[in-house]
Design a protein around this motif. Structure first.
Motif, short mmCIF file in Angstrom:
data_model
loop_
_atom_site.label_atom_id
_atom_site.label_comp_id
_atom_site.label_asym_id
_atom_site.label_seq_id
_atom_site.Cartn_x
_atom_site.Cartn_y
_atom_site.Cartn_z
N ALA A 152 12.97 -53.44 72.54
CA ALA A 152 13.83 -54.01 71.51
C ALA A 152 14.80 -52.95 71.01
N SER A 153 16.03 -53.38 70.78
CA SER A 153 17.04 -52.49 70.21
C SER A 153 17.83 -53.29 69.17
N ARG A 154 18.60 -52.56 68.37
CA ARG A 154 19.40 -53.20 67.33
C ARG A 154 20.79 -52.62 67.34
N ASP A 155 21.78 -53.44 67.05
CA ASP A 155 23.15 -52.98 66.96
C ASP A 155 23.26 -51.88 65.91
N GLU A 156 23.73 -50.70 66.32
CA GLU A 156 23.75 -49.54 65.43
C GLU A 156 24.67 -49.73 64.24
N ASP A 157 25.83 -50.34 64.46
CA ASP A 157 26.77 -50.55 63.36
C ASP A 157 26.17 -51.47 62.30
N ALA A 158 25.49 -52.52 62.75
CA ALA A 158 24.86 -53.45 61.80
C ALA A 158 23.78 -52.75 60.99
N LEU A 159 23.00 -51.88 61.65
CA LEU A 159 21.96 -51.14 60.96
C LEU A 159 22.56 -50.19 59.93
N LEU A 160 23.62 -49.49 60.29
CA LEU A 160 24.26 -48.58 59.35
C LEU A 160 24.85 -49.32 58.16
N ARG A 161 25.45 -50.47 58.40
CA ARG A 161 25.99 -51.27 57.29
C ARG A 161 24.87 -51.67 56.33
N GLU A 162 23.73 -52.05 56.88
CA GLU A 162 22.59 -52.43 56.04
C GLU A 162 22.13 -51.25 55.19
N ILE A 163 22.05 -50.07 55.79
CA ILE A 163 21.60 -48.90 55.06
C ILE A 163 22.56 -48.55 53.94
N VAL A 164 23.84 -48.57 54.25
CA VAL A 164 24.84 -48.27 53.22
C VAL A 164 24.78 -49.28 52.08
N ALA A 165 24.59 -50.54 52.41
CA ALA A 165 24.54 -51.58 51.38
C ALA A 165 23.31 -51.46 50.48
N GLU A 166 22.22 -50.93 51.02
CA GLU A 166 20.96 -50.95 50.28
C GLU A 166 20.56 -49.59 49.70
#
Length: 237
Positions: free
Chosen positions: A115-129
């Motif tokens: 399993a992998s995750r889109d890196e940009d989406a993960l970074l956006r989540e981290i910045v938002a939270e």
């Protein structure tokens, strides 16, 4: 002549090997070495064996034929013993362990899930939270020479990524483990945050595959789940 070892089976395994060829060019002739309790499927080891597609396919073909008729302890590609006698000695010396493992694997196959995750989406989540990530990110934007803060931001992002990936890996395994006999995590590869093998009863292979597909659908396009199987149970030998 060295002996190439494909698999270990119980002594009463059918060993339907007609028409199946082993590794090498020309292809090795398969034969069985047997003790009272166990058999090893082998061929003469070719000189200079390499992991070529032809030989990898031949090795896998032998295992698939054997697996269709019962429990198998599949050996990794390239396992070579000094001679037949050494193989027979190993069957005798490790008889109880091999018999027990064959009993555990009877009727089971392996599935490997990455399993992998889109890196940009993960970074956006981290910045938002993460308020601290936002603060450091803004500070370093405004102060390009702030080396210490840049290092701190990088370390914080790395820790957040690792933590969130671990949580998601645990959640995926938790969704699937009830459909498996056992699971075993392997080393993460490339961008994958999860690399895990499941030992699954053959009768449960379709429900397991369906559960993986449903998990992928639920997670959406940000995630990529790659399922490989059914396979011989390499990870559980």
């Amino acid at each position: 002549m060295s002996t190439y070892v494909y698999a270990i089976t119980s002594a009463d395994h059918p060993l339907r090997l007609n028409g199946v060829k082993g590794v090498g060019d020309p292809a090795g002739e398969l034969r069985a070495l047997g003790t009272q309790a166990l058999s090893a499927v082998v061929s003469d080891a070719p000189v200079g064996l390499r992991a070529k597609r032809r030989d990898l396919a031949a090795h896998q073909g032998v295992l698939e034929r054997l697996l269709a008729d019962g429990a198998v302890l599949p050996m990794r590609f390239g396992l070579v013993a000094p001679d037949d006698e050494q193989v027979l000695t190993a069957l005798d010396n490790q008889r109880d362990a091999f018999v027990e493992r064959l009993r555990e694997l009877d009727g089971c196959v392996e599935f490997n899930l990455k399993a992998s995750r889109d890196e940009d989406a993960l970074l956006r989540e981290i910045v938002a939270e993460s308020e601290e990530v936002r603060r450091l990110n803004e500070f370093t934007r405004q102060n390009p020479d702030a080396h210490e803060q840049k290092v701190a931001l990088g370390e914080l992002l790395s820790a957040e990524i690792d933590s969130r990936n671990l949580v998601e890996a645990q959640r995926i395994v938790a969704q699937l483990e009830s459909l498996a006999v056992r699971h075993r995590a392997a080393e993460q590869q490339d961008a994958n945050f999860l690399n895990v093998s499941f030992l699954v009863k053959r009768d449960n292979a379709e429900p397991f595959s369906q559960a993986v597909w449903e998990e992928a659908e639920r997670r959406g396009a940000e995630y990529s789940l790659s399922l490989n199987g059914p396979l011989p149970p390499y990870s559980f030998v």
